[in-house]
Structures are given as C-alpha cells and as structure tokens.
Design a protein around this motif. Structure first.
Motif: not given
Length: 391
Positions: A286-293, A319-322, A341-344
């Motif tokens: 998780l600390p290595k990414v910009d987005l999670v799917i 980590y405040n990730l979308p 926590g799921i944004d879309y």
C-alpha cells in the motif's frame, strides 16, 4: 510520472479465482495505460482459494484427498502444508470439501448437505502429523452447524433413542446428547485456528440460516426450519457442554461450522483477516501505490461486514489512497460502502444477461470494465488540468 496501481481483489464465486481476477484487471488497465505500474495482491477470506493462497505464499505443498462431498458423493479435495513455519502447519478450506460449488443447482437443499468431508480433511492433516491446523470458513453449501465435520472425527451426536444423527442441518432438531468420548484423541494435541467472518452468528434475526440460507437454495419455510434446528442445537450444546454459542462472534460461519469447530473439537475462532494477512503482502504494498482497485462478485450492504473490498479499503485509507471496486453485480444497499472507504464502485455487466452467461463471460467483462476505469482515469487527469467557470 508513473501511475502505481495496486490490484487487490477477491475471487468471483463459481467463475474466477482471485489471481485470475487480478490478471484480468491488469490486462484491462494496460490496454489504456501500458506504462502504469501494477502490483497484484489477490486476496482470500477463508473461502475458495484460501489453501492455495497460503501454500503459495509460504512455498508449501498441496495434497489431494478424496472426501465425502456435501450431498454425500465422493469428491476430490485437498489440504496444504505450509512452508517455512516453526510448527508443522496444515491449512484447510471448508469450501474444498463442502463448498456451494459442489452442490448441483437443481438439488440445493441446506437441510441435507453435510460438512462430513471437512472432518475428513482435518483427519488427513492429523494423519500427516501436523502440530497446527488453519481452517478457512467461507463459500459453504451447508447449514449443519459443523455436525458432519465433528462426526467424521469421532464425535457422537445422538437422538433420544441413542442413534447417531444422519447428515444435514435438518437432523439437528433431533439432537439429544453430545458424546465426545470417542473423539479423535489427536485433536487434544493440535492447535486449531479458524479464519471466519466475525459478523456471522448462529441464531437470532441475524443468524446464519436467515442471512445465508436463501443463497444455498432454501425457501422461506426451509429457512425457518433451519433456524429452529440451529436454535435447538445451541440449546443442547449449552446443556451438554456448558457453552453459549447463539450469538458468539463467528459461530454462524459457513452454515454454523464455526460453532462445531469451537464447541466440538476445541478450535479457536478468529476474525479471518487476523489469520489471512499474516501470510499475504497487501500492507507492505500500500505505501508504494497511488490507487487501489479491488473486486468481488457482489457488492451490497453486507460488503462492509467482513468482505474483502471493505477490508482492502479500510487498510488503504490508512494511507489516504483512493479505492475503486468492480463487482459482478451491485446489490441492495451498496451505497453504504461509500462510508467504508470505497470511493467508486461499478458493475462489470454492460448488458442484460442470464447469470450463467455472465459467469461464462466473466473474464471478458472484467477486463473490459478495468479498461473503462483506466479511460476514466485519463479523463480525470484532463479535467484536473482544466479551469471550469462557475465552479
């Protein structure tokens, strides 16, 4: 700047396992964003894929076993031995022996399906000389409270005439006495830890018969019959073993298998991610990414109650990730996931179709949906660089 995406899905029941789902999403993303860096962490929650995922993560070994399936037929199942552990550890998923996929659609009746094969898998692990057993609960086709599992390990569940109960949750209404005197003695020397949904309880309005019975082929009348049988089962457990299980966290896991494991073979129940995340790498990625799917077969009001997309989102928000979720279907109350926590989220279905057709075409539907998400990311980047009058 390279876009870093973590793909952390569950499997789609009766279609693709979590690794295949992750592969499809990756292909769809790279159709549009070939330079995106994708990291994959296919996840399991104790259901199908639990054994293979933990075995692969530790460099362990799978062992085939023939067991009694949920409708009494012989089926090919398996257990695993983990690699690199201090104590010789077996891993068992109940779905391998008593999963819903082993119950033909036309004969689904949770009054008669059995977990006997789960007990046979545990026995095979004991035969291998293990010191610890991890059991994953999920994707069950049963509602027998773990009675069959216990019977396979020597527990006697007797009616008022002293006869052993037959297979199926419907038999529990006849239960009079629990006799542990011939239970496999090796169970006393093995640590058994169970990964289960902590939100599932055995009895009451939220009991497993009412919440999950319809998914296993139960009519409304059958649901009430199962609920009554499990209430009686809990009463006898209290009378014979002095253990109150009705609303114990995890007691309803896998059609009440959690209760049987706890009460009849002295297993310890755990929230499933407490076990799973010891062996899978998502927290390190998780600390290595910009987005999670993430993804699952059905996203609805139950998703926040222990399902993978909600757990992924919970960890991503540290980590405040979308977080974007893809689903086979969007069910009742799915909007509650925005609070977890799921944004879309969106369905992968783009046209009306029968369930079996959708299952057969899941890989294409999932890949195309991921491609659509990637195109939305491009649009979002363009919008971010624009100035809108009136905003």
């Amino acid at each position: 700047m390279t876009l870093n995406i973590l793909i952390a899905p569950s499997g789609f029941k009766e279609s693709l396992d979590a690794e295949q789902v992750a592969d499809c999403i990756e292909v769809g993303i790279h159709r549009v964003l070939p330079n995106a860096r994708t990291l994959k962490a296919p996840l399991v929650d104790g259901g199908e894929g639990f054994t293979k995922a933990l075995v692969e993560a530790t460099g362990g070994t799978l062992y085939p076993v023939e067991v009694t399936g949920p409708v009494g037929q012989k089926i090919d199942a398996f257990y695993g031995l983990l690699g690199g552990t201090r104590y010789k550890t077996a891993v068992v998923e109940m779905a391998a022996a008593a999963g819903l996929r082993h119950v033909p659609t036309e004969i689904r009746n949770p009054l008669v399906t059995t977990t006997y094969g789960v007990g046979e898998l545990i026995k095979s692990a004991l035969d291998a000389g293990v010191e610890r057993i991890l059991i994953g609960c999920g994707d069950s086709g049963t509602n027998d409270g773990g009675a069959g599992m216990a019977q396979a390990l020597g527990v006697k569940l007797l009616d008022e005439d002293g006869n052993q109960l037959g297979f199926g949750g419907g038999e529990l209404i006849k239960l009079k006495q629990i006799d542990l005197s011939e239970r496999d003695p090796r169970l006393d020397w093995v640590q058994i830890d169970v990964a289960c949904n902590w939100h599932n309880v055995l009895c009451g309005d939220r009991g497993v018969a009412r919440v999950f019975g319809p998914q296993k082929g139960a009519s409304p009348a059958t649901v009430e019959q199962m609920a009554l049988a499990l209430e009686h089962y809990a009463t006898v457990i209290k009378e014979n073993l002095d253990l109150e299980v009705r609303e114990l966290p995890g007691s309803g896991a896998s059609g009440g298998l959690g209760t049987g494991l706890l009460a009849l073979i002295d297993a310890k129940l755990h929230p499933r991610y407490e076990i799973v995340m010891q062996y899978l790498e998502i927290d390190n990625l998780l600390p290595k990414v910009d987005l999670v799917i993430t993804a699952e077969g059905c996203l609805d009001y139950q998703t926040p109650k222990g399902k993978i997309p909600a757990e992924v989102a919970r960890r991503a928000k540290r980590y405040n990730l979308p977080v974007i979720a893809l689903a086979g279907t969007i069910g009742q109350g799915a909007e509650v996931n925005w609070q977890h926590g799921i944004d879309y989220f969106t369905s992968i279905l783009t046209y009306p179709c029968q369930l079996q057709d959708a299952i057969a075409d899941t890989s294409n539907l999932l890949t195309n949906a991921a491609e659509g998400i990637a195109r939305l990311l491009i649009v979002g980047r363009q919008v971010r660089n624009c100035t809108f009058s009136g905003w």
